[in-house]
Scaffold this active site. Structure first.
Site, PDB file in Angstrom:
ATOM      1  N   SER A   6       0.750  -1.228  -0.093  1.00 48.42           N
ATOM      2  CA  SER A   6      -0.075  -0.026  -0.028  1.00 48.42           C
ATOM      3  C   SER A   6       0.881   1.142   0.164  1.00 48.42           C
ATOM      4  O   SER A   6       0.369   2.350  -0.237  1.00 48.42           O
ATOM      5  CB  SER A   6      -1.032   0.003   1.367  1.00 48.42           C
ATOM      6  OG  SER A   6       0.020   0.077   2.405  1.00 48.42           O
ATOM      7  N   GLY A   9       6.078   4.807  -1.463  1.00 59.15           N
ATOM      8  CA  GLY A   9       7.563   5.121  -1.246  1.00 59.15           C
ATOM      9  C   GLY A   9       8.342   3.711  -1.340  1.00 59.15           C
ATOM     10  O   GLY A   9       9.225   3.736  -2.099  1.00 59.15           O
ATOM     11  N   LYS A  10       7.639   2.677  -0.862  1.00 59.09           N
ATOM     12  CA  LYS A  10       8.398   1.295  -1.098  1.00 59.09           C
ATOM     13  C   LYS A  10       8.635   1.043  -2.430  1.00 59.09           C
ATOM     14  O   LYS A  10       9.529   0.421  -3.156  1.00 59.09           O
ATOM     15  CB  LYS A  10       7.597   0.204  -0.361  1.00 59.09           C
ATOM     16  CG  LYS A  10       7.763   0.176   1.086  1.00 59.09           C
ATOM     17  CD  LYS A  10       6.960  -1.004   1.531  1.00 59.09           C
ATOM     18  CE  LYS A  10       7.011  -1.212   3.331  1.00 59.09           C
ATOM     19  NZ  LYS A  10       6.218  -2.322   3.329  1.00 59.09           N
ATOM     20  N   ASP A  63       8.087  -6.421   4.452  1.00 62.32           N
ATOM     21  CA  ASP A  63       7.870  -5.958   5.663  1.00 62.32           C
ATOM     22  C   ASP A  63       9.030  -5.064   6.263  1.00 62.32           C
ATOM     23  O   ASP A  63      10.201  -5.637   6.052  1.00 62.32           O
ATOM     24  CB  ASP A  63       7.195  -7.092   6.879  1.00 62.32           C
ATOM     25  CG  ASP A  63       6.345  -6.600   7.711  1.00 62.32           C
ATOM     26  OD1 ASP A  63       5.630  -5.658   7.301  1.00 62.32           O
ATOM     27  OD2 ASP A  63       6.406  -6.833   8.913  1.00 62.32           O
ATOM     28  N   SER A  64       8.851  -3.961   6.604  1.00 66.68           N
ATOM     29  CA  SER A  64      10.069  -3.235   6.972  1.00 66.68           C
ATOM     30  C   SER A  64       9.742  -2.704   8.420  1.00 66.68           C
ATOM     31  O   SER A  64       8.647  -2.509   9.003  1.00 66.68           O
ATOM     32  CB  SER A  64      10.586  -2.325   6.047  1.00 66.68           C
ATOM     33  OG  SER A  64       9.483  -1.504   5.649  1.00 66.68           O
ATOM     34  N   GLY A 139       8.093   7.822   5.144  1.00 66.15           N
ATOM     35  CA  GLY A 139       8.276   7.386   6.503  1.00 66.15           C
ATOM     36  C   GLY A 139       9.071   8.083   7.556  1.00 66.15           C
ATOM     37  O   GLY A 139       9.081   9.302   7.513  1.00 66.15           O
ATOM     38  N   ASP A 141      12.158   8.283   7.253  1.00 61.17           N
ATOM     39  CA  ASP A 141      13.476   8.834   6.605  1.00 61.17           C
ATOM     40  C   ASP A 141      13.810  10.466   7.002  1.00 61.17           C
ATOM     41  O   ASP A 141      15.245  10.329   7.241  1.00 61.17           O
ATOM     42  CB  ASP A 141      13.252   8.984   4.963  1.00 61.17           C
ATOM     43  CG  ASP A 141      13.351   7.765   4.296  1.00 61.17           C
ATOM     44  OD1 ASP A 141      13.704   6.701   4.864  1.00 61.17           O
ATOM     45  OD2 ASP A 141      12.893   7.799   3.194  1.00 61.17           O
ATOM     46  N   LYS A 158      19.948   7.334  -1.273  1.00 64.43           N
ATOM     47  CA  LYS A 158      19.645   6.418  -0.059  1.00 64.43           C
ATOM     48  C   LYS A 158      19.346   5.029  -0.756  1.00 64.43           C
ATOM     49  O   LYS A 158      19.713   4.140  -0.077  1.00 64.43           O
ATOM     50  CB  LYS A 158      18.100   6.962   0.453  1.00 64.43           C
ATOM     51  CG  LYS A 158      17.280   5.814   1.228  1.00 64.43           C
ATOM     52  CD  LYS A 158      15.835   6.080   1.461  1.00 64.43           C
ATOM     53  CE  LYS A 158      15.064   4.938   1.926  1.00 64.43           C
ATOM     54  NZ  LYS A 158      13.695   5.258   2.095  1.00 64.43           N
TER      55      LYS A 158
HETATM   56  P1  ITT Z   1       2.475  -2.439   3.311  1.00 64.04           P
HETATM   57  O1  ITT Z   1       1.283  -2.033   2.462  1.00 64.04           O
HETATM   58  O2  ITT Z   1       3.678  -2.532   2.423  1.00 64.04           O
HETATM   59  O3  ITT Z   1       2.538  -3.196   4.575  1.00 64.04           O
HETATM   60  P2  ITT Z   1       3.440  -0.119   5.173  1.00 64.04           P
HETATM   61  O4  ITT Z   1       3.659   0.973   5.148  1.00 64.04           O
HETATM   62  O5  ITT Z   1       2.136  -0.529   6.223  1.00 64.04           O
HETATM   63  O6  ITT Z   1       3.061  -0.881   3.687  1.00 64.04           O
HETATM   64  P3  ITT Z   1       5.384  -1.922   6.910  1.00 64.04           P
HETATM   65  O7  ITT Z   1       3.919  -2.468   7.502  1.00 64.04           O
HETATM   66  O8  ITT Z   1       6.376  -2.448   6.291  1.00 64.04           O
HETATM   67  O9  ITT Z   1       4.659  -0.753   5.475  1.00 64.04           O
HETATM   68  O10 ITT Z   1       5.478  -0.674   7.814  1.00 64.04           O
HETATM   69  C1  ITT Z   1       6.908  -0.049   7.906  1.00 64.04           C
HETATM   70  C2  ITT Z   1       6.689   1.179   8.598  1.00 64.04           C
HETATM   71  O11 ITT Z   1       8.104   1.676   8.657  1.00 64.04           O
HETATM   72  C3  ITT Z   1       5.967   2.203   7.738  1.00 64.04           C
HETATM   73  O12 ITT Z   1       5.410   3.144   8.458  1.00 64.04           O
HETATM   74  C4  ITT Z   1       6.931   2.830   6.783  1.00 64.04           C
HETATM   75  O13 ITT Z   1       6.701   4.386   6.409  1.00 64.04           O
HETATM   76  C5  ITT Z   1       8.460   2.714   7.866  1.00 64.04           C
HETATM   77  N1  ITT Z   1       9.488   2.331   6.866  1.00 64.04           N
HETATM   78  C6  ITT Z   1       9.757   1.197   6.067  1.00 64.04           C
HETATM   79  N2  ITT Z   1      10.813   1.398   5.281  1.00 64.04           N
HETATM   80  C7  ITT Z   1      11.260   2.762   5.257  1.00 64.04           C
HETATM   81  C8  ITT Z   1      12.029   3.671   4.724  1.00 64.04           C
HETATM   82  O14 ITT Z   1      12.876   2.948   3.939  1.00 64.04           O
HETATM   83  N3  ITT Z   1      12.463   4.689   4.966  1.00 64.04           N
HETATM   84  C9  ITT Z   1      11.519   5.314   6.087  1.00 64.04           C
HETATM   85  N4  ITT Z   1      10.381   4.850   6.682  1.00 64.04           N
HETATM   86  C10 ITT Z   1      10.322   3.432   6.234  1.00 64.04           C
END
Ligand code: ITT
Length: 181
Positions: A6, A9-10, A63-64, A139, A141, A158
């Site tokens: 969703s 950025g990813k 997942d991050s 996020g 960043d 980055k």
């Molecule tokens: P999905 O639909 O892919 O799950 P999500 O935003 O909910 O999207 P996650 O559950 O993996 O993603 O949550 C990771 C959180 O960490 C989310 O708030 C991101 O904004 C933040 N995050 C992940 N990678 C980041 C990055 O490279 N830089 C900054 N913030 C990051």
């Protein structure tokens, strides 16, 4: 290759890395309910299993999370929730007066190949800044310091060093390898 997330950025970052490996990725923008779990690996695997019941072709998810040493790894697997609730300002506040600012980002990719699920990960080490800096990226960043700049100040640079880049590199190398065999 289908990337289910969703988070725009990813997806944008993944698309840039994919180009370097001559892999084309397609974005399926859906927000799926994340299963509970104590580790990113567990959550990513369970999410991929759940999605594989509906999506009948190969895909990957990621997942991050941000892991802060002085908070014993918090927010870690809860990063998405913490970002939505207290955000960057909240994290800076939590670390007010704290000397140890070490933190890392971790990304875990779960790839469903039509049959099995495979996991690839990547980590980048840095520190939590004392103030929000930069307007690129997404996020956390603007509060993640890598050397003396935040990820939000680094922009495209980055993408050379990030957790996502490292996990994607492992994943795309694997895809190249299996496409040759
Ligand atoms: P999905 O639909 O892919 O799950 P999500 O935003 O909910 O999207 P996650 O559950 O993996 O993603 O949550 C990771 C959180 O960490 C989310 O708030 C991101 O904004 C933040 N995050 C992940 N990678 C980041 C990055 O490279 N830089 C900054 N913030 C990051």
């Amino acid at each position: 290759m289908l990337f289910i997330t969703s988070n725009e950025g990813k997806f944008k970052e993944a698309r840039e890395v994919a180009k370097l490996f001559s892999v084309e990725i397609e974005w399926l923008k859906i927000e799926y309910e994340e299963p509970q779990g104590n580790t990113l690996e567990e959550i990513a695997t369970k999410s991929a299993e759940m999605l594989s019941r509906v999506i009948k072709r190969p895909f990957f998810i990621e997942d991050s999370g941000l892991f802060i040493e002085s908070l014993n790894g918090f927010p870690g697997p809860y990063s998405s929730y913490v970002f939505k609730t207290i955000g960057n300002k909240g994290i800076i506040k939590l670390l007010e007066g704290v000397q140890n600012r070490k933190a890392y980002f971790k990304a875990v990719i779960a790839f469903f190949d039509g049959k099995d699920i495979k996991i690839f990960d990547g980590i980048v080490y840095g520190e939590i800044a004392k103030e929000i800096r930069g307007d690129k990226g997404f996020g956390f960043d603007p509060i993640f310091l890598y050397a003396d700049r935040t990820f939000a100040e680094m922009g495209e640079e980055k993408n050379l060093v990030s957790h996502r880049r490292k996990a994607l590199e492992k994943f795309f190398s694997y895809l190249k390898l299996i496409s040759k065999s």
